[in-house]
Motif scaffolding. Sequence first.
Motif, PDB file in Angstrom:
ATOM      1  N   VAL A  37       1.329  -1.245   0.102  1.00 13.01           N
ATOM      2  CA  VAL A  37       0.231   0.017  -0.012  1.00 13.01           C
ATOM      3  C   VAL A  37       0.598   0.765  -0.033  1.00 13.01           C
ATOM      4  CG1 VAL A  37      -1.835  -1.388   1.687  1.00 13.01           C
ATOM      5  CG2 VAL A  37      -0.676  -0.027   2.903  1.00 13.01           C
ATOM      6  N   THR A  38       0.026   2.808  -0.283  1.00 10.73           N
ATOM      7  CA  THR A  38       1.018   3.219  -0.099  1.00 10.73           C
ATOM      8  C   THR A  38       0.378   4.330   0.682  1.00 10.73           C
ATOM      9  OG1 THR A  38      -0.278   4.585  -1.692  1.00 10.73           O
ATOM     10  CG2 THR A  38       1.681   3.735  -2.484  1.00 10.73           C
ATOM     11  N   ARG A  39       1.783   5.367   1.227  1.00  6.71           N
ATOM     12  CA  ARG A  39       1.279   6.603   2.742  1.00  6.71           C
ATOM     13  C   ARG A  39      -0.440   6.657   1.747  1.00  6.71           C
ATOM     14  NH1 ARG A  39       6.963   8.499   3.203  1.00  6.71           N
ATOM     15  NH2 ARG A  39       8.233   6.904   4.002  1.00  6.71           N
ATOM     16  N   MET A  43      -3.451   7.162   4.205  1.00  4.48           N
ATOM     17  CA  MET A  43      -4.175   8.410   4.881  1.00  4.48           C
ATOM     18  C   MET A  43      -6.017   8.687   4.347  1.00  4.48           C
ATOM     19  SD  MET A  43      -1.138  11.170   4.149  1.00  4.48           S
ATOM     20  CE  MET A  43      -2.495  11.762   2.303  1.00  4.48           C
ATOM     21  N   GLU A  44      -6.217   7.671   3.587  1.00  2.00           N
ATOM     22  CA  GLU A  44      -7.520   7.177   2.898  1.00  2.00           C
ATOM     23  C   GLU A  44      -8.114   6.290   3.812  1.00  2.00           C
ATOM     24  OE1 GLU A  44      -7.793   7.861  -1.741  1.00  2.00           O
ATOM     25  OE2 GLU A  44      -7.375   5.887  -0.918  1.00  2.00           O
ATOM     26  N   TYR A  50     -13.347   1.284   9.686  1.00  2.35           N
ATOM     27  CA  TYR A  50     -12.440   0.489   9.710  1.00  2.35           C
ATOM     28  C   TYR A  50     -10.865   1.285   9.065  1.00  2.35           C
ATOM     29  CZ  TYR A  50     -16.998  -1.591   9.167  1.00  2.35           C
ATOM     30  OH  TYR A  50     -18.342  -1.846   8.919  1.00  2.35           O
ATOM     31  N   PRO A  51     -10.372   1.917   9.986  1.00  2.00           N
ATOM     32  CA  PRO A  51      -8.808   2.529  10.329  1.00  2.00           C
ATOM     33  C   PRO A  51      -8.295   1.831  10.450  1.00  2.00           C
ATOM     34  CG  PRO A  51     -10.385   3.740  11.624  1.00  2.00           C
ATOM     35  CD  PRO A  51     -10.741   2.605  10.759  1.00  2.00           C
ATOM     36  N   GLU A  52      -8.500   0.783  11.787  1.00  2.42           N
ATOM     37  CA  GLU A  52      -7.372   0.004  11.799  1.00  2.42           C
ATOM     38  C   GLU A  52      -7.284  -1.078  11.343  1.00  2.42           C
ATOM     39  OE1 GLU A  52     -11.701  -1.889  12.566  1.00  2.42           O
ATOM     40  OE2 GLU A  52     -10.796  -0.080  13.606  1.00  2.42           O
ATOM     41  N   PHE A  86      -8.093  12.059 -10.014  1.00  2.96           N
ATOM     42  CA  PHE A  86      -7.928  10.068  -9.137  1.00  2.96           C
ATOM     43  C   PHE A  86      -7.650  10.876  -7.468  1.00  2.96           C
ATOM     44  CE2 PHE A  86      -7.542   9.193 -13.042  1.00  2.96           C
ATOM     45  CZ  PHE A  86      -7.564   7.728 -13.631  1.00  2.96           C
ATOM     46  N   GLY A  87      -8.523   9.870  -7.272  1.00  6.55           N
ATOM     47  CA  GLY A  87      -8.033  10.263  -5.676  1.00  6.55           C
ATOM     48  C   GLY A  87      -6.108   9.770  -5.207  1.00  6.55           C
ATOM     49  N   MET A  88      -6.114   9.931  -3.836  1.00  4.30           N
ATOM     50  CA  MET A  88      -5.117  10.287  -3.551  1.00  4.30           C
ATOM     51  C   MET A  88      -4.298   8.712  -3.664  1.00  4.30           C
ATOM     52  SD  MET A  88      -3.842  13.251  -0.443  1.00  4.30           S
ATOM     53  CE  MET A  88      -3.037  11.833   0.275  1.00  4.30           C
ATOM     54  N   GLY A  89      -5.440   7.558  -2.896  1.00  2.00           N
ATOM     55  CA  GLY A  89      -4.687   7.014  -3.331  1.00  2.00           C
ATOM     56  C   GLY A  89      -4.205   5.411  -5.011  1.00  2.00           C
ATOM     57  N   GLU A  90      -5.464   6.249  -5.595  1.00  2.00           N
ATOM     58  CA  GLU A  90      -5.418   5.854  -6.383  1.00  2.00           C
ATOM     59  C   GLU A  90      -4.540   5.736  -7.543  1.00  2.00           C
ATOM     60  OE1 GLU A  90      -8.565   7.206  -5.267  1.00  2.00           O
ATOM     61  OE2 GLU A  90     -10.256   5.439  -4.793  1.00  2.00           O
ATOM     62  N   ALA A  91      -3.903   7.241  -7.172  1.00  2.00           N
ATOM     63  CA  ALA A  91      -3.477   7.737  -7.824  1.00  2.00           C
ATOM     64  C   ALA A  91      -2.019   7.066  -7.816  1.00  2.00           C
ATOM     65  CB  ALA A  91      -3.324   9.509  -8.154  1.00  2.00           C
ATOM     66  N   ALA A  92      -1.470   7.609  -6.684  1.00  3.19           N
ATOM     67  CA  ALA A  92      -0.552   6.838  -5.860  1.00  3.19           C
ATOM     68  C   ALA A  92       0.056   5.569  -5.967  1.00  3.19           C
ATOM     69  CB  ALA A  92      -0.259   7.002  -4.584  1.00  3.19           C
ATOM     70  N   SER A  93      -0.961   4.436  -6.456  1.00  3.54           N
ATOM     71  CA  SER A  93      -0.698   3.181  -6.633  1.00  3.54           C
ATOM     72  C   SER A  93      -0.628   3.006  -8.231  1.00  3.54           C
ATOM     73  CB  SER A  93      -2.399   2.540  -6.224  1.00  3.54           C
ATOM     74  OG  SER A  93      -2.557   2.427  -5.092  1.00  3.54           O
TER      75      SER A  93
END
Length: 175
Positions: A37-39, A43-44, A50-52, A86-93
């Motif tokens: 996973v990316t940072r 963060m997302e 369910y962040p845990e 794109f969202g941060m997670g999608e773009a970073a991935s």
Amino acid sequence: METDNPQFILDNTAVSNFSSAGRMDILRSRYGGRLIVTREVLMEAENSPYPEAIQRAVDDGWIKVQPLYADSWEYGIFTELRDRGFGMGEAASIAVCSTGGMWIFISDDLDARREALRRRFGVVGTYGILAREVVEGKMGLREGNELLRRMVENGFRSHSHDLREEVERLSYSSE
């Protein structure tokens, strides 16, 4: 990275689906040790219900965190994708997958999946993972459909509420 040993990069959409159903164990048994996973995805995930679950997986070491450095070539891809909405997670991935090697992008975001396919990365989503679990005999069709139903109730926007057709397709293609 060896081309015959793919790495799997996980987007927050899939993490949310499996964590909402309390079944991160499926991801662990299927991909553990090869999941990234990316940072930005972390963060997302902090803002998900369910962040845990994802943080526990990182702490336990079966999901690794891949940084995206601001002075890297990949960061330019990240910026381009963010500019395109794109969202941060999608773009970073997707940017991390651009580093070379064999990557499989695990996401349920349709636009992100299309972009990954356009860039010639492998793609799989929650629905496909559940169907493969059934085909491989790790769970029955009834259990898979029940799990899919729970995920849908928790916000997963699946194109189907029945795994049967995909299970049949996968069974046929593997013969």
